[in-house]
Design an enzyme around this catalytic site. Structure first.
Site, short mmCIF file in Angstrom:
data_model
loop_
_atom_site.label_atom_id
_atom_site.label_comp_id
_atom_site.label_asym_id
_atom_site.label_seq_id
_atom_site.Cartn_x
_atom_site.Cartn_y
_atom_site.Cartn_z
N HIS A 102 1.25 -1.10 0.50
CA HIS A 102 0.23 0.00 0.20
C HIS A 102 1.08 1.20 -0.16
O HIS A 102 2.25 0.72 0.67
CB HIS A 102 -1.24 0.16 1.15
CG HIS A 102 -1.58 -1.27 1.75
ND1 HIS A 102 -0.87 -1.70 2.02
CD2 HIS A 102 -3.37 -1.23 1.00
CE1 HIS A 102 -2.20 -3.42 2.60
NE2 HIS A 102 -2.94 -2.72 1.83
N ASP A 105 2.60 2.16 3.66
CA ASP A 105 3.06 1.40 3.94
C ASP A 105 4.90 1.21 3.84
O ASP A 105 5.46 1.16 4.33
CB ASP A 105 3.39 -0.22 3.26
CG ASP A 105 1.59 -0.97 3.05
OD1 ASP A 105 1.55 -0.88 4.50
OD2 ASP A 105 1.57 -1.93 2.25
C1 XUL Z 1 -7.40 -6.61 4.33
C2 XUL Z 1 -6.12 -6.89 2.94
C3 XUL Z 1 -6.17 -6.06 2.71
C4 XUL Z 1 -5.92 -5.97 1.17
C5 XUL Z 1 -5.23 -4.90 0.89
O1 XUL Z 1 -7.96 -7.68 5.30
O2 XUL Z 1 -6.46 -7.99 3.05
O3 XUL Z 1 -4.35 -6.11 3.46
O4 XUL Z 1 -5.13 -7.28 0.66
O5 XUL Z 1 -5.61 -3.68 0.60
#
Ligand code: XUL
Ligand code: CO
Length: 441
Positions: A102, A105
């Site tokens: 993300h 992150d």
């Molecule tokens: C949350 C989840 C996230 C997604 C990406 O449950 O799985 O981390 O993978 O946003």
């Protein structure tokens, strides 16, 4: 940069008899399964957020792991750069070719989005250098549109047009970085795209806005040369009470309703499927049947707990059935197996990070080998074919399949059949015995 995971080796395959906790027992990267190296079937990826970010914080206490990786303080740009060094050393030692992130992150988020974007650019340059040096790649990128308090009511689904603008800005930037780093996917996980109560919610309005944001993403992404896949990652709940992308079937309906299914596929996460009351295998099958199988977030949940525990996969039945579905769906193209998994809170050492991935990678390697064996064995496939045989062996069966049958015509057939025949044994126990025989020899 000096070694971060000191004393931890490059993890090698040593075979099922090995007692070395820092060796693979089943994952033998180059070994061919169904004519293709394991590594290409499995396409393992590391989730930046869990592996390099999550320190074990829960609702009842702070983190237990020190994930500063040599930086003086967490949440600084020095720390962000240290994570890049740690991430690439980790992937190198484990032999993981891909990673996922993300936007936030990668960097500590600033109060001003322009400053956050500048920080992202700085880290993206570092990532690009490490990729070039190591040959490792970005599987997919995404924007975190659920942590910042502004997203308390969602991003695309927010009641606030101002918040929608921030969502658009984050998606734009995350796409820019994904393209710069050659990522093959872009994920939308709608963590807060949903509602707590219908008393304050216009569902049709919110869903239309989510689709609008996705359409803008497609148009912008294609415009800057992104030719990979967009993904919806279904999840029924948590953090929102009800999330719109409930499961694979719901997400497929949404994509088709808004004409997004040419650009989007699904990223199926094991623990999300089980939260929706399905098996992991079920959601993979539905994605494939809808022509939307794309990528996988590999983890497992705890059936005794009602939330997303994101454990490293351990259950070999589940990994076998998952790999069976993935092989049947034709395998990965742009997607891969991203370990959206975290070590348990008491497993807080660097060594535990290694052992967690060894467990996950071995569980999926075992699943791959056993799924291939089920397919090569052929008894399950043969029985499924036989079970539907009357649609091939009878004229009325063929007419039903080809769409030429009518109610009146079939009623006439039924009238001439006398007492209806039972449809044949489902043989579930026999099939389960076959699976056990293949799994345990
Ligand atoms: C949350 C989840 C996230 C997604 C990406 O449950 O799985 O981390 O993978 O946003
Ligand atoms: Co996920």
């Amino acid at each position: 940069m000096s070694e971060i995971f000191k004393g931890l080796p490059k993890v090698e395959y040593k075979g099922p008899q090995s007692r070395d906790p820092l060796a693979f027992k089943y994952y033998d990267a180059g070994k061919a399964v169904l004519g293709k190296p394991m590594k290409e079937h499995l396409k393992f990826a590391m989730a930046w957020w869990h592996n390099l970010g999550a320190a074990g914080t829960d609702m009842f206490g702070p983190g237990t792991a020190d994930k500063r990786f040599g930086a003086a303080e967490a949440g600084t740009m020095e720390h962000a750069h240290a994570k890049v060094e740690a991430g690439f050393e980790f992937m190198g030692k484990l032999g993981i070719d891909y990673y996922c992130f993300h936007d936030v992150d990668l960097v500590p988020e600033a109060a001003d989005i322009n400053e956050t974007n500048r920080r992202i650019d700085e880290i993206a340059d570092h990532l690009a250098e490490k990729q070039a040096e190591s040959g490792r790649k970005l599987l997919w990128g995404t924007a975190n549109m659920f942590s910042n308090p502004r997203f308390m009511n969602g991003a695309g689904s927010s009641n606030s047009a101002e918040v929608f603008c921030f969502a658009a800005a984050q998606v734009k930037k995350a796409l820019d970085v994904t393209v710069k780093l050659g990522g093959r996917g872009y994920v939308f996980w709608g963590g807060r795209e949903g509602y707590e109560t219908l008393l304050n919610t216009d569902v049709a309005f919110e869903q239309g806005n989510i689709a609008a944001l996705m359409k803008m993403a497609v148009s912008y992404g294609r415009g800057i040369g992104f030719d990979g896949d967009f993904y919806i990652e279904p999840k029924p709940k948590e953090p929102m009470k009800h999330q719109y992308d409930f499961d694979a079937a719901t997400s497929a309906g949404f994509l088709k309703k808004y004409g997004l299914d040419k650009d989007f596929k699904l990223n199926i996460e094991a623990n999300h499927a089980t939260l929706a009351g399905h098996t992991f295998q079920h959601d993979l099958r539905v994605a494939a049947v809808e022509g939307l199988f794309g990528s996988v977030d590999a983890n497992q949940g705890d059936m005794l707990l009602g939330w997303d525990t994101d454990e490293f996969p351990f259950n070999a039945y589940e990994t076998t059935f998952a790999m069976y579905e993935i092989l049947k769906a034709g395998g990965f193209t742009n997607g891969g197996l991203n370990f959206d998994s975290k070590s348990r809170r008491p497993s807080y050492t660097y060594e535990d990070m290694f052992k967690s991935f060894i467990l996950g990678m071995d569980s999926f390697a075992l699943g791959l080998v056993k799924a291939a064996a089920i397919i090569e064995d052929g008894r399950i496939d043969a029985f499924v074919k036989e079970r539907y045989a009357s649609y091939e062996t009878t004229e009325y069966g063929r007419a039903i399949r080809s769409g030429t049958a009518t109610l009146a015509g079939l009623a006439e057939v039924a009238g001439g059949l006398g007492a209806p025949a039972l449809p044949g044994s489902g043989r579930q126990e026999e099939l389960e015995s076959i699976v056990n025989q293949i799994l345990f020899g």
